[in-house]
Design an enzyme around this catalytic site. Structure first.
Site, PDB file in Angstrom:
ATOM      1  N   ASN A  75      25.583 -24.291 -38.717  1.00 42.78           N
ATOM      2  CA  ASN A  75      25.317 -23.107 -39.544  1.00 42.78           C
ATOM      3  C   ASN A  75      26.632 -22.717 -40.216  1.00 42.78           C
ATOM      4  O   ASN A  75      27.495 -22.112 -39.590  1.00 42.78           O
ATOM      5  CB  ASN A  75      24.792 -21.983 -38.643  1.00 42.78           C
ATOM      6  CG  ASN A  75      24.408 -20.735 -39.432  1.00 42.78           C
ATOM      7  OD1 ASN A  75      24.666 -20.654 -40.639  1.00 42.78           O
ATOM      8  ND2 ASN A  75      23.802 -19.770 -38.766  1.00 42.78           N
TER       9      ASN A  75
ATOM     10  N   ARG B 115      21.340 -25.332 -41.161  1.00 45.30           N
ATOM     11  CA  ARG B 115      20.659 -24.133 -41.646  1.00 45.30           C
ATOM     12  C   ARG B 115      20.992 -23.977 -43.130  1.00 45.30           C
ATOM     13  O   ARG B 115      22.165 -23.962 -43.511  1.00 45.30           O
ATOM     14  CB  ARG B 115      21.162 -22.911 -40.888  1.00 45.30           C
ATOM     15  CG  ARG B 115      20.577 -21.648 -41.449  1.00 45.30           C
ATOM     16  CD  ARG B 115      21.087 -20.418 -40.748  1.00 45.30           C
ATOM     17  NE  ARG B 115      20.354 -19.275 -41.230  1.00 45.30           N
ATOM     18  CZ  ARG B 115      20.913 -18.100 -41.509  1.00 45.30           C
ATOM     19  NH1 ARG B 115      22.193 -17.913 -41.332  1.00 45.30           N
ATOM     20  NH2 ARG B 115      20.175 -17.108 -41.948  1.00 45.30           N
TER      21      ARG B 115
ATOM     22  N   HIS C 259      14.956 -15.388 -42.809  1.00 52.09           N
ATOM     23  CA  HIS C 259      14.749 -15.402 -41.354  1.00 52.09           C
ATOM     24  C   HIS C 259      13.564 -16.264 -40.941  1.00 52.09           C
ATOM     25  O   HIS C 259      13.017 -16.107 -39.843  1.00 52.09           O
ATOM     26  CB  HIS C 259      14.476 -13.982 -40.795  1.00 52.09           C
ATOM     27  CG  HIS C 259      15.640 -13.056 -40.821  1.00 52.09           C
ATOM     28  ND1 HIS C 259      15.491 -11.685 -40.960  1.00 52.09           N
ATOM     29  CD2 HIS C 259      16.955 -13.270 -40.734  1.00 52.09           C
ATOM     30  CE1 HIS C 259      16.682 -11.121 -40.947  1.00 52.09           C
ATOM     31  NE2 HIS C 259      17.597 -12.056 -40.818  1.00 52.09           N
TER      32      HIS C 259
ATOM     33  N   ARG D  79      22.102  -2.534 -45.206  1.00 53.62           N
ATOM     34  CA  ARG D  79      21.292  -2.613 -46.431  1.00 53.62           C
ATOM     35  C   ARG D  79      20.243  -1.508 -46.474  1.00 53.62           C
ATOM     36  O   ARG D  79      19.694  -1.136 -45.441  1.00 53.62           O
ATOM     37  CB  ARG D  79      20.570  -3.967 -46.526  1.00 53.62           C
ATOM     38  CG  ARG D  79      21.485  -5.164 -46.623  1.00 53.62           C
ATOM     39  CD  ARG D  79      20.683  -6.431 -46.923  1.00 53.62           C
ATOM     40  NE  ARG D  79      21.521  -7.601 -46.813  1.00 53.62           N
ATOM     41  CZ  ARG D  79      21.347  -8.561 -45.891  1.00 53.62           C
ATOM     42  NH1 ARG D  79      20.356  -8.495 -45.016  1.00 53.62           N
ATOM     43  NH2 ARG D  79      22.161  -9.587 -45.849  1.00 53.62           N
TER      44      ARG D  79
ATOM     45  N   GLU E 122      17.151 -19.604 -32.952  1.00 50.50           N
ATOM     46  CA  GLU E 122      17.101 -20.315 -34.224  1.00 50.50           C
ATOM     47  C   GLU E 122      17.686 -21.725 -34.099  1.00 50.50           C
ATOM     48  O   GLU E 122      17.230 -22.656 -34.758  1.00 50.50           O
ATOM     49  CB  GLU E 122      17.853 -19.517 -35.298  1.00 50.50           C
ATOM     50  CG  GLU E 122      17.070 -18.279 -35.703  1.00 50.50           C
ATOM     51  CD  GLU E 122      17.878 -17.290 -36.515  1.00 50.50           C
ATOM     52  OE1 GLU E 122      18.671 -16.541 -35.912  1.00 50.50           O
ATOM     53  OE2 GLU E 122      17.728 -17.261 -37.737  1.00 50.50           O
TER      54      GLU E 122
END
Ligand code: ADP
Length: 409
Positions: free
Chosen positions: A17, A100, A189, A250, A394
């Site tokens: 990643n 990823r 996601h 955010r 993940e």
């Protein structure tokens, strides 16, 4: 720990990643999820900063400072760490490198083996994820140079959401402009939502293709997905991760006219507004911290700003439960995952408060006694909708995807 020496070692995948200034890695057994080793290179490519590598094998942690001018150097440092501290990559018998990749654009609806065409296609959609796809590609190139003999597989964060029907993926924006600039809802996601949805279905005793779920991935970034029959039919993030839930920094959903208003009345540039909405808003903007632990703590100690931040956060979650219940018709379970979802009982309780009329009945005691790292049911026994906490993984999902792609060849 580990399965070295067993025939199943052929399932080992190196998961990469690569972020803008970091490179995370893990060697995972795709069959069992066991991690043989993991690590993190930080301060990659940052002028004036010395890089840092952390390599973990079981309980052993090895750290060193060294120059890491680019992802190639980080990949070399990772390889050296494997040589120095183990496990030996040759005997781990790696079957693939799984990468990823944040944005697959309209092109990719599944993981793919990487070749020159795939690299070009990932480059082509980089304008949709300018902060993520270029470092993801740097990680791919560095791995190709270092592990050229292994198949490289791209696993896209957007792929799980390509099953969204057009009515969920389309913005009611001028059609020609939207098409010319590939403006639509892609979500993110996806790897986590896919893993969690399958795990939840198993926990419910349902086949993945018959489970209807509302999955909340609540980390620093946060998103909700409506899963019908194991497929994503709607998700809260859109063209970018800015849309949807309130997040660490955010805004989530906001009237787009706020942008025009700030540009016209505050004289802010597009880049300044981008920074405010992506990096200085959410929990941080409302309560002064993007860490949910701080916000809950402050709210419990009577801090009004933190209380409001928590209320806004949880109210948004409740609204999405309502919306996705309408989208799905029947809901088997609401599922919580990631840092906040797995660990914050007050957030889960706040998200589900007053939803008994939707068949969601929380078991307050079970909610407060969730064991970290375990799948837990936190609804009362006769709740029509089950509520689950499912730890995400993940890396395992990327390893599984990479193994699946390689075995299918
Ligand atoms: P990401 O991968 O998006 O960085 P994580 O899934 O690791 O995020 O989640 C990180 C967030 O989880 C932290 O910012 C923090 O707010 C939250 N978190 C972690 N532990 C707890 C906890 N015990 N209670 C509440 N929130 C927590």
């Amino acid at each position: 720990m580990g399965t070295a020496g067993e025939p199943r070692t052929a399932q080992h995948v190196l998961v990469i990643n690569a972020g803008s200034s970091s490179l995370k890695y893990q060697v995972v057994d795709a069959a069992s999820g066991t991690a043989l080793a993991s690590g993190l290179a930080e301060r990659v490519g940052q002028t004036g900063a010395v890089g840092h590598l952390r390599h973990e094998v079981g309980e052993d942690v090895h750290e060193r400072e060294l120059p890491l001018p680019d992802h190639g150097a980080a990949m070399a440092a990772m390889r050296e760490a494997f040589e120095a501290f183990g496990p030996e990559l040759a005997s781990a018998n790696l079957m693939a490198v799984g990468h990823r990749v944040v944005q697959g654009g309209p092109e990719f609806s599944a993981s793919v083996r990487i070749d020159a065409e795939v690299v070009a296609a990932i480059e082509d959609v980089s304008d949709l994820a300018p902060l993520h796809n270029p470092p993801n590609l740097a990680g791919i190139r560095a791995a190709q140079a270092t592990f050229g003999d292994l198949p490289q597989v791209a696993v896209f964060d957007t792929a799980f959401h390509r099953s969204m029907p057009a009515h969920a993926a389309t913005y009611a924006l001028d059609r020609e402009i939207a098409q010319a600039h590939r403006v639509r809802r892609y979500g993110a996601h996806g790897t986590s939502h896919q893993y969690v949805a399958r795990t939840a279905a198993r926990e419910l005793g349902l086949a993945p293709e018959s489970a209807n779920l509302i999955v909340f991935h609540l980390g620093n970034g946060a998103s909700a997905t409506a899963v019908a029959g194991g497929r994503s039919v709607d998700t809260s993030m859109g063209l970018t991760p800015l849309e949807g839930l309130v997040m660490g920094t955010r805004t989530g959903d906001i009237d787009p006219a706020v942008v025009f208003h700030l540009a016209r009345t505050a004289g802010m540039s597009i880049d300044e507004i981008d920074t405010v909405m992506n990096r200085r808003s959410g929990l941080l903007g409302l309560a002064g911290s993007n860490d949910m632990r701080d916000v809950v703590d402050a709210a419990e100690h009577g801090d009004d700003d933190a209380r409001l931040a928590l209320d806004v956060y949880c109210y948004r979650l409740r609204k999405y439960i309502g919306a996705y219940t309408a989208a799905l018709g029947r809901v088997d379970a609401v599922v919580f995952t990631a840092g906040v979802g797995e660990n914050s009982a007050p957030v889960r309780a706040g998200a589900l408060r007053g939803l008994e009329n939707l068949g969601i009945m929380l078991d307050e005691a079970a909610n407060k006694s969730v064991r970290p790292g375990a799948v837990s049911c936190i609804s009362v026994q006769d709740s029509p909708v089950t509520v689950l906490v499912v730890p995400t993984n993940e890396e395992w999902e990327i390893a599984r995807e990479a193994a699946r792609v390689v075995q299918a060849i």
